[in-house]
Design an enzyme around this catalytic site. Structure first.
Site, mmCIF file in Angstrom:
data_model
loop_
_atom_site.group_PDB
_atom_site.id
_atom_site.type_symbol
_atom_site.label_atom_id
_atom_site.label_comp_id
_atom_site.label_asym_id
_atom_site.label_seq_id
_atom_site.Cartn_x
_atom_site.Cartn_y
_atom_site.Cartn_z
ATOM 1 N N ASP A 80 42.998 41.621 31.561
ATOM 2 C CA ASP A 80 42.820 41.084 32.906
ATOM 3 C C ASP A 80 44.179 40.803 33.538
ATOM 4 O O ASP A 80 44.931 39.953 33.057
ATOM 5 C CB ASP A 80 41.989 39.793 32.822
ATOM 6 C CG ASP A 80 41.445 39.383 34.170
ATOM 7 O OD1 ASP A 80 41.759 40.056 35.170
ATOM 8 O OD2 ASP A 80 40.703 38.390 34.227
ATOM 9 N N ASP A 81 44.500 41.524 34.592
ATOM 10 C CA ASP A 81 45.751 41.330 35.349
ATOM 11 C C ASP A 81 47.006 41.706 34.557
ATOM 12 O O ASP A 81 48.091 41.203 34.849
ATOM 13 C CB ASP A 81 45.897 39.876 35.849
ATOM 14 C CG ASP A 81 44.838 39.462 36.846
ATOM 15 O OD1 ASP A 81 43.924 40.265 37.124
ATOM 16 O OD2 ASP A 81 44.925 38.325 37.352
ATOM 17 N N HIS A 121 32.109 38.866 34.638
ATOM 18 C CA HIS A 121 32.436 38.838 36.070
ATOM 19 C C HIS A 121 31.624 39.822 36.917
ATOM 20 O O HIS A 121 32.103 40.324 37.933
ATOM 21 C CB HIS A 121 33.945 39.057 36.298
ATOM 22 C CG HIS A 121 34.455 38.208 37.439
ATOM 23 N ND1 HIS A 121 35.762 38.222 37.862
ATOM 24 C CD2 HIS A 121 33.792 37.318 38.234
ATOM 25 C CE1 HIS A 121 35.889 37.373 38.878
ATOM 26 N NE2 HIS A 121 34.713 36.818 39.106
HETATM 27 MG MG MG Z 1 41.885 40.943 37.095
#
Ligand code: MG
Length: 467
Positions: A32-33, A131
């Protein structure tokens, strides 16, 4: 003669049995990211990622691999469905992603990779960040996964105002937050088993679950979707990794993710699954630059998360699978949108044919290093089409602020054109030099916009009624 017939039948039975066991297992490690520049094999001068580097050396390192959208929720929808998120309503001009007060999620009629593989007899598990809807009707078991263990949305949500405090401290590379500032649930299947989640052990616990799933399913084909909550802020590591890098907390966090990858690879080797498994390592979007030293690096690319510059959508991607994947560096286009078609081709599964799909089958690139069938990419963000790329050129008509993507969309006065082969940093606008190229790309965008007309409406905007 009878013996011969029996023997022939036995051989046929064995070969049929053998074929079904020959179908590859799939593991997707989705960070994530994580930025393009945060992995050793992709040029990080600082972060030690020996396990991912080894995967890249033995497998395929993809230098032009795109996520279907530069923020979390839509990017995940794109990977799992093989469709630009505008089609599934999983992108919004009103709310960037799903939140704990969101009323909706990925619609049940969407078909995920897990559903395609489950229909072929695969065991399926989702571990980590979901998510795609936190309400029971949107959780992974409603989308083809046999089990789920993880935080159902971003690890910075339910933060009781602490988000702003965190951003103020993002100048300090070793600033360490408290777990109870972020009241996020840990969910097992559909039950909350911990709240707030002890995020210091989250990478470790996701890894343990992933390894257990591999061991449990070593006799049958499986699909493991391991979506790390890290390195999305707030950053947390286990005790073993805190301070280990002597560089910064962000570096510690990535080194723990790399350790996790090593555990997965080891589990595959110990269980003799390494020759028949494909592991994909990638990220959901570029680094969150607003968080300074707590965000990562996009390496040579412009901007980061939330933007349709290359830094927002090109992610460090490795396909590993000795025995299946032919080793090398792939300097051609690919996308998370393509995993659906690719896995279907390798497993004998069926890509849905009753709806518009956006993926290509990369299986021949993986197995033979054939040319990639992906020759174009549409850049979507926040339910708006920002740009389009063919092999050489990329046109922008809209952009977001390179650092603070939360600002409103900027519609450019005139289109910008970049040669993303020669100018990977998108520095030199060539629109005035090649107006006919600009027009050709704009025409393609027009056609694409027509093609997505009538898509599922926005699923992110609606909120639950206040209690
Ligand atoms: Mg992300």
């Amino acid at each position: 003669m009878k013996k011969l017939i029996l023997f022939t039948l036995l051989i046929q039975c064995l070969s049929v049995f053998g074929q079904s066991n020959d179908r590859p297992n799939f593991v997707v490690v989705f960070c994530d990211d994580l930025g393009y520049g945060d992995i050793g094999a992709f040029g990080s001068p600082m972060i030690r990622t020996p396990n991912i580097d080894q995967m890249a050396a033995e497998g395929q390192k993809w230098t032009q691999f795109y996520v279907g959208d530069p923020v979390c929720t839509p990017s995940r929808a794109a990977l799992l469905t093989g469709r630009y998120p505008i089609r599934s309503g999983m992108t919004s001009s009103e709310r960037h992603v799903l939140f704990p007060d969101s009323a909706n999620g990925l619609k049940q009629e969407e078909v995920t990779i897990a559903e395609v593989l489950k229909a072929e007899g695969y065991a399926t598990a989702a571990v980590g960040k979901w998510h795609l809807g936190h309400l029971p009707e949107f959780l992974p078991q409603e989308q083809g996964f046999d089990s789920y263990f993880g935080i159902p949305y971003s690890n910075d949500m339910n933060n009781n105002g602490f988000f702003g405090e965190y951003s103020k401290n993002a100048d300090d590379p070793n600033y360490f937050s408290e777990i109870d500032y972020f009241d996020v649930p840990l969910i097992e299947n559909t039950t909350t088993i911990e709240r707030p989640t002890d995020q210091t052990t989250i990478t470790k616990r996701y890894t343990e679950r992933a390894v257990q799933f591999i061991e449990k399913n070593k006799e049958k084909p499986f699909f493991l979707y391991l979506a790390h909550s890290m390195p999305h802020i707030p950053l947390f590591t286990s005790k073993a990794f805190k301070g280990r890098s002597k560089a910064s907390l962000y570096v510690d966090v990535i080194e723990e993710v790399d350790w996790s990858v090593g555990q997965i690879i080891d589990a595959l080797k110990v269980n003799n699954l390494d020759k028949n498994t494909i592991v994909v390592f990638t990220s959901d979007n570029g680094p969150w630059l607003l968080f300074k030293t707590h965000g990562g690096s996009a390496g040579p690319f412009r901007a980061g998360k939330g933007t349709t510059f290359e830094g927002g959508q090109r992610v460090p991607t490795v396909f590993w699978g000795p025995g299946i994947v032919k080793s090398g560096v792939i300097n051609e286009m690919g996308s998370t949108l393509d995993l659906m078609n690719t896995f279907a081709a390798l497993s004998g599964g069926k890509v849905p044919d009753d709806r518009k799909m956006d993926g290509y089958d990369l299986s021949k690139v993986l197995t033979q290093k054939a040319d990639s069938p992906r020759k174009e990419f549409y850049y979507w963000a926040f339910a708006e089409l920002h740009g389009y790329r063919t092999e050489q050129y990329k046109v922008h008509i809209k952009q977001r602020d390179p650092i603070n993507y939360g600002q409103p969309t900027i519609t450019l006065d005139k289109p910008e054109l970049y040669d993303v082969r020669a100018d990977i940093s998108e520095k030199y606008d060539l629109a005035d030099n090649f107006p006919e190229v600009v027009q050709t790309l704009l025409d393609k965008m027009e056609v694409h916009l027509k093609d997505v007309e009538g898509s599922t409406p926005d699923q992110l905007a609606e909120r639950l009624p206040k209690e």
